[in-house]
Design a protein around this motif. Structure first.
Motif, PDB file in Angstrom:
ATOM      1  N   ILE A  42       0.838  -1.205   0.000  1.00  0.00           N
ATOM      2  CA  ILE A  42       0.000   0.000   0.000  1.00  0.00           C
ATOM      3  C   ILE A  42       0.871   1.253   0.000  1.00  0.00           C
ATOM      4  O   ILE A  42       0.671   2.162  -0.816  1.00  0.00           O
ATOM      5  N   PHE A  43       1.837   1.304   0.909  1.00  0.00           N
ATOM      6  CA  PHE A  43       2.668   2.511   1.002  1.00  0.00           C
ATOM      7  C   PHE A  43       3.599   2.659  -0.202  1.00  0.00           C
ATOM      8  O   PHE A  43       3.814   3.774  -0.680  1.00  0.00           O
ATOM      9  N   PHE A  44       4.127   1.551  -0.716  1.00  0.00           N
ATOM     10  CA  PHE A  44       4.948   1.637  -1.928  1.00  0.00           C
ATOM     11  C   PHE A  44       4.127   2.240  -3.061  1.00  0.00           C
ATOM     12  O   PHE A  44       4.576   3.160  -3.750  1.00  0.00           O
ATOM     13  N   ILE A  81     -11.169  -0.246   4.749  1.00  0.00           N
ATOM     14  CA  ILE A  81     -10.118   0.308   5.612  1.00  0.00           C
ATOM     15  C   ILE A  81      -8.815   0.470   4.844  1.00  0.00           C
ATOM     16  O   ILE A  81      -8.207   1.545   4.858  1.00  0.00           O
ATOM     17  N   HIS A  82      -8.367  -0.597   4.167  1.00  0.00           N
ATOM     18  CA  HIS A  82      -7.088  -0.497   3.449  1.00  0.00           C
ATOM     19  C   HIS A  82      -7.205   0.362   2.189  1.00  0.00           C
ATOM     20  O   HIS A  82      -6.233   1.001   1.781  1.00  0.00           O
ATOM     21  N   GLY A  83      -8.383   0.396   1.583  1.00  0.00           N
ATOM     22  CA  GLY A  83      -8.576   1.303   0.452  1.00  0.00           C
ATOM     23  C   GLY A  83      -8.456   2.754   0.881  1.00  0.00           C
ATOM     24  O   GLY A  83      -7.787   3.567   0.238  1.00  0.00           O
ATOM     25  N   THR A  84      -9.088   3.083   2.005  1.00  0.00           N
ATOM     26  CA  THR A  84      -8.994   4.446   2.544  1.00  0.00           C
ATOM     27  C   THR A  84      -7.565   4.750   2.992  1.00  0.00           C
ATOM     28  O   THR A  84      -7.055   5.854   2.758  1.00  0.00           O
ATOM     29  N   ALA A  89      -2.705   7.809   2.198  1.00  0.00           N
ATOM     30  CA  ALA A  89      -1.238   7.722   2.142  1.00  0.00           C
ATOM     31  C   ALA A  89      -0.684   8.299   0.842  1.00  0.00           C
ATOM     32  O   ALA A  89       0.479   8.692   0.792  1.00  0.00           O
ATOM     33  N   GLY A  90      -1.516   8.373  -0.176  1.00  0.00           N
ATOM     34  CA  GLY A  90      -1.059   8.858  -1.472  1.00  0.00           C
ATOM     35  C   GLY A  90      -1.093  10.356  -1.657  1.00  0.00           C
ATOM     36  O   GLY A  90      -0.810  10.856  -2.748  1.00  0.00           O
ATOM     37  N   PHE A  91      -1.424  11.107  -0.615  1.00  0.00           N
ATOM     38  CA  PHE A  91      -1.392  12.564  -0.735  1.00  0.00           C
ATOM     39  C   PHE A  91       0.031  13.009  -1.058  1.00  0.00           C
ATOM     40  O   PHE A  91       0.996  12.433  -0.583  1.00  0.00           O
ATOM     41  N   LYS A  92       0.140  14.071  -1.825  1.00  0.00           N
ATOM     42  CA  LYS A  92       1.448  14.580  -2.254  1.00  0.00           C
ATOM     43  C   LYS A  92       1.707  15.965  -1.665  1.00  0.00           C
ATOM     44  O   LYS A  92       0.822  16.599  -1.125  1.00  0.00           O
ATOM     45  N   LEU A 102      -2.997  10.303   8.826  1.00  0.00           N
ATOM     46  CA  LEU A 102      -4.401   9.902   8.749  1.00  0.00           C
ATOM     47  C   LEU A 102      -4.541   8.461   8.250  1.00  0.00           C
ATOM     48  O   LEU A 102      -5.417   7.721   8.727  1.00  0.00           O
ATOM     49  N   ALA A 103      -3.690   8.067   7.303  1.00  0.00           N
ATOM     50  CA  ALA A 103      -3.725   6.691   6.796  1.00  0.00           C
ATOM     51  C   ALA A 103      -3.472   5.698   7.925  1.00  0.00           C
ATOM     52  O   ALA A 103      -4.165   4.680   8.044  1.00  0.00           O
ATOM     53  N   SER A 104      -2.491   5.998   8.755  1.00  0.00           N
ATOM     54  CA  SER A 104      -2.181   5.116   9.886  1.00  0.00           C
ATOM     55  C   SER A 104      -3.321   5.097  10.890  1.00  0.00           C
ATOM     56  O   SER A 104      -3.708   4.030  11.393  1.00  0.00           O
TER      57      SER A 104
END
Length: 155
Positions: A42-44, A81-84, A89-92, A102-104
């Motif tokens: 997800i984070f990658f 949950i993991h989709g959100t 996590a993908g904010f730039k 927020l992702a965590s």
């Protein structure tokens, strides 16, 4: 709306499958579910490709891990949950740190809330999962970032 071409769809399918396999093969059972390395994928994906792709990979892989691991009652919760988590996590840019935080929080709090609702033990069982889920999240964030920085850009 961004349109995905065949190459984008194939890349997302491969990343989702790799994340699901990584999470499925390297999992640690807990009293209320599993700890996996799904968060690495997800984070990658979030670091490399952004929020939409990470949301797709996170939701798809989380859903598949629960299905294949024998936890079908968790599949749709993991999808959300993991989709959100992936989307946030993908904010730039300047929003990146807020998005990662927020992702965590969404991942840890989401599973705590669902555990409290689904399990007969309520909040006591849910609270025992907070630290392991936070650890899973932090390991995924660090390893996902390291992979993002070390793999060639064309990957």
């Amino acid at each position: 709306m961004t349109k995905y071409n065949t190459q984008d769809v194939a890349r997302l399918a491969i990343l989702g499958a790799l994340s699901a396999v990584l999470g499925f093969l390297l999992k640690l059972p807990t009293p209320t579910g599993l700890l996996t390395l799904l968060d690495v994928g997800i984070f990658f994906t979030a670091f490399r490709y952004g929020k939409r792709d990470a949301a797709i990979v996170g939701g798809l892989a989380g859903f598949l891990i629960d299905l294949l691991s024998g936890y079908p009652q968790w599949m749709f919760f993991s999808l959300l949950i993991h989709g959100t988590q992936g989307y946030l996590a993908g904010f730039k840019g300047k929003s990146r740190l807020v998005g990662l935080t927020l992702a965590s929080l969404v991942m840890v709090a989401g599973y705590a809330l669902v555990s409290a609702l689904l399990l007969g033990d309520g909040w006591r069982a849910a609270l025992t999962e907070v630290l392991p889920n936070l650890s899973q999240n932090l390991v995924g964030l660090v390893v996902g970032y390291i992979l993002h920085r070390t793999l060639p850009e064309k990957w």
